[in-house]
Design an enzyme around this catalytic site. Structure first.
Site, mmCIF file in Angstrom:
data_model
loop_
_atom_site.group_PDB
_atom_site.id
_atom_site.type_symbol
_atom_site.label_atom_id
_atom_site.label_comp_id
_atom_site.label_asym_id
_atom_site.label_seq_id
_atom_site.Cartn_x
_atom_site.Cartn_y
_atom_site.Cartn_z
ATOM 1 N N LYS A 112 0.826 -1.209 0.000
ATOM 2 C CA LYS A 112 0.000 0.000 0.000
ATOM 3 C C LYS A 112 0.854 1.250 0.000
ATOM 4 O O LYS A 112 0.485 2.252 -0.605
ATOM 5 C CB LYS A 112 -0.933 0.022 1.220
ATOM 6 C CG LYS A 112 -2.125 -0.912 1.115
ATOM 7 C CD LYS A 112 -3.177 -0.526 2.145
ATOM 8 C CE LYS A 112 -4.337 -1.499 2.175
ATOM 9 N NZ LYS A 112 -5.284 -1.214 3.261
ATOM 10 N N LYS A 194 -5.016 -9.464 -6.862
ATOM 11 C CA LYS A 194 -6.222 -9.833 -6.106
ATOM 12 C C LYS A 194 -7.316 -8.805 -6.370
ATOM 13 O O LYS A 194 -7.025 -7.624 -6.587
ATOM 14 C CB LYS A 194 -5.912 -9.967 -4.612
ATOM 15 C CG LYS A 194 -5.973 -8.711 -3.843
ATOM 16 C CD LYS A 194 -6.022 -8.905 -2.339
ATOM 17 C CE LYS A 194 -6.163 -7.503 -1.762
ATOM 18 N NZ LYS A 194 -6.298 -7.357 -0.370
ATOM 19 N N LYS A 197 -10.937 -3.435 -3.620
ATOM 20 C CA LYS A 197 -11.880 -2.320 -3.627
ATOM 21 C C LYS A 197 -11.245 -1.051 -4.157
ATOM 22 O O LYS A 197 -11.934 -0.162 -4.621
ATOM 23 C CB LYS A 197 -12.326 -2.028 -2.199
ATOM 24 C CG LYS A 197 -13.174 -3.077 -1.577
ATOM 25 C CD LYS A 197 -13.681 -2.491 -0.267
ATOM 26 C CE LYS A 197 -13.952 -3.534 0.754
ATOM 27 N NZ LYS A 197 -13.679 -3.037 2.098
HETATM 28 P P1 AMP Z 1 -11.256 -5.370 3.007
HETATM 29 O O1 AMP Z 1 -11.747 -5.262 1.608
HETATM 30 O O2 AMP Z 1 -9.785 -5.135 3.065
HETATM 31 O O3 AMP Z 1 -12.015 -4.599 4.012
HETATM 32 O O4 AMP Z 1 -11.444 -6.912 3.381
HETATM 33 C C1 AMP Z 1 -12.594 -7.493 3.966
HETATM 34 C C2 AMP Z 1 -12.444 -9.005 3.954
HETATM 35 O O5 AMP Z 1 -12.446 -9.502 2.611
HETATM 36 C C3 AMP Z 1 -11.137 -9.514 4.571
HETATM 37 O O6 AMP Z 1 -11.406 -10.715 5.286
HETATM 38 C C4 AMP Z 1 -10.252 -9.783 3.385
HETATM 39 O O7 AMP Z 1 -9.302 -10.781 3.653
HETATM 40 C C5 AMP Z 1 -11.270 -10.268 2.350
HETATM 41 N N1 AMP Z 1 -10.838 -9.989 0.979
HETATM 42 C C6 AMP Z 1 -10.566 -8.784 0.416
HETATM 43 N N2 AMP Z 1 -10.227 -8.918 -0.884
HETATM 44 C C7 AMP Z 1 -10.286 -10.242 -1.167
HETATM 45 C C8 AMP Z 1 -10.052 -11.042 -2.341
HETATM 46 N N3 AMP Z 1 -9.698 -10.502 -3.503
HETATM 47 N N4 AMP Z 1 -10.204 -12.383 -2.244
HETATM 48 C C9 AMP Z 1 -10.566 -12.950 -1.084
HETATM 49 N N5 AMP Z 1 -10.798 -12.262 0.056
HETATM 50 C C10 AMP Z 1 -10.674 -10.930 0.017
#
Ligand code: AMP
Ligand code: TRP
Length: 327
Positions: A112, A194, A197
């Site tokens: 990041k 990956k 968002k």
């Molecule tokens: P975040 O988007 O960082 O708030 O992540 C929320 C949850 O989604 C966390 O448990 C992350 O590990 C999971 N996560 C985010 N992006 C991915 C992805 N591309 N594949 C699988 N899990 C994801």
């Protein structure tokens, strides 16, 4: 006694099927087996720049999506991190226990901060300490997350262990829980990255609120390869990712799926996949619309959640302060 689950999600960007398949869906499915706390981590969100009005709206949107995805506020605590001040307070105390070297090893910070360059804040570096505070405040046993968060949960565990060894038994040691399939859903436009968002490309992620025609368009344009066979194969990241998404939405096993598409072309497969994803998200989208049609409903749920979370958090914080010799 049921074990305690804690997990969090940032109220930023658009929640996508990676978040859903790897995390949210499992949280909803586990609710009876565990005692659950789910947190909208707004203090984590501000480690990178956020537009205030958008952040406020996103906190409600993400909360609504979690409820629509099956998180039941009657069975699970759902709340916003900044509503319980003990999170920020414990993070400071942990800052004074976590060695700098542990933080410097965090791969997510390295990734990041490369994107942010000179705008990188101290908060972004300190992110894992706040996450450790989230987890440790509630005597958490299990932390269900996607693969990308494993290192952070391990840091929380190491921090608990270090604190316990300095000040005596205080924290429960948490463990990450990573799904076997779908722990890492990849971008549709670039299956080497990956699904994220913060990625801006319009063909990158399928968002939970995307209408059917948008889902279809994104899937039809998804990057694959020039081979023909529709097979699970990690050396073919594009088709492998699409098949994994199909597997998770349909609930079918790999062999069934491969035989279903034997001899078929990518276009046929993608059309079917778009239908499966659209149908899979339809009930969630309907519930979300019902929920947001009632003004004040989400805010009331979040207030109740914070009121239920606060006593446990404050109790842990007080215990920690006593051990350190504060207060
Ligand atoms: P975040 O988007 O960082 O708030 O992540 C929320 C949850 O989604 C966390 O448990 C992350 O590990 C999971 N996560 C985010 N992006 C991915 C992805 N591309 N594949 C699988 N899990 C994801
Ligand atoms: N860092 C996590 C993510 O981006 C969100 C998070 C914050 C979290 N605090 C947590 C996840 C505590 C699990 C437990 O996905």
């Amino acid at each position: 006694m049921k074990k305690r689950v804690f997990s969090g999600i940032q109220p930023t960007g658009d929640i996508h099927i990676g978040n859903y398949l790897a995390a949210i869906r499992h949280w909803a499915a586990m609710q009876d087996k565990y005692e659950n706390i789910f947190c909208i981590v707004d203090l984590h969100a501000i480690t990178v720049p956020q537009e205030p009005k958008v952040l406020k709206a996103k906190i409600r949107e993400v909360s609504g999506l979690l409820i629509a995805a099956g998180i039941d506020p009657a069975r699970s605590i759902l709340f916003v991190q900044s509503h319980v001040s003990a999170h920020a307070e414990l993070a400071w105390l942990l800052n004074c226990v976590i060695p700098m070297g542990w933080m410097q090893r965090m791969t997510q910070f390295k990734d990041k901060s490369q994107k942010q360059r000179e705008q990188v804040t101290v908060g972004l570096f300190d992110y894992p300490s706040l996450m450790a505070a989230d987890i440790l405040l509630y005597d958490t046993d299990v932390v269900p997350v996607g693969e990308d968060q494993k290192q952070h949960v391990e840091l929380a565990r190491d921090t608990a262990q270090r604190f316990n060894s300095i000040y005596g038994e205080t924290f429960v040691l948490p463990e990450p829980m990573i799904p076997d399939v779908g722990a890492r859903i990849m971008g549709l436009d670039d299956p080497m990255k990956k699904m994220s968002k913060s990625e801006s490309g319009s063909g990158h992620a399928i968002n939970l609120l995307d209408p059917p025609e948008v889902i279809r368009g994104k899937i039809m344009r998804a990057t694959t390869d020039s081979l023909r066979e529709i097979r699970f194969d990690e050396n073919r990241p594009g088709i492998n990712n699409l098949l994994t998404i199909y597997q998770l939405f349909s609930g079918d096993n790999k062999a069934e799926i491969e035989s279903r598409f034997e001899g078929k072309g990518y276009a046929d497969f993608k059309k079917t996949l778009a239908e499966v994803v659209t149908e899979g998200l339809r009930p969630l989208q309907e519930r979300y619309r019902e929920l947001t049609a009632e003004p004040g409903r989400i805010d009331a749920i979040l207030k109740d959640g914070a009121d239920r979370a606060r006593p446990a958090a404050e109790k842990t914080l007080k215990k920690v302060m006593d051990k350190i010799g504060l207060g």
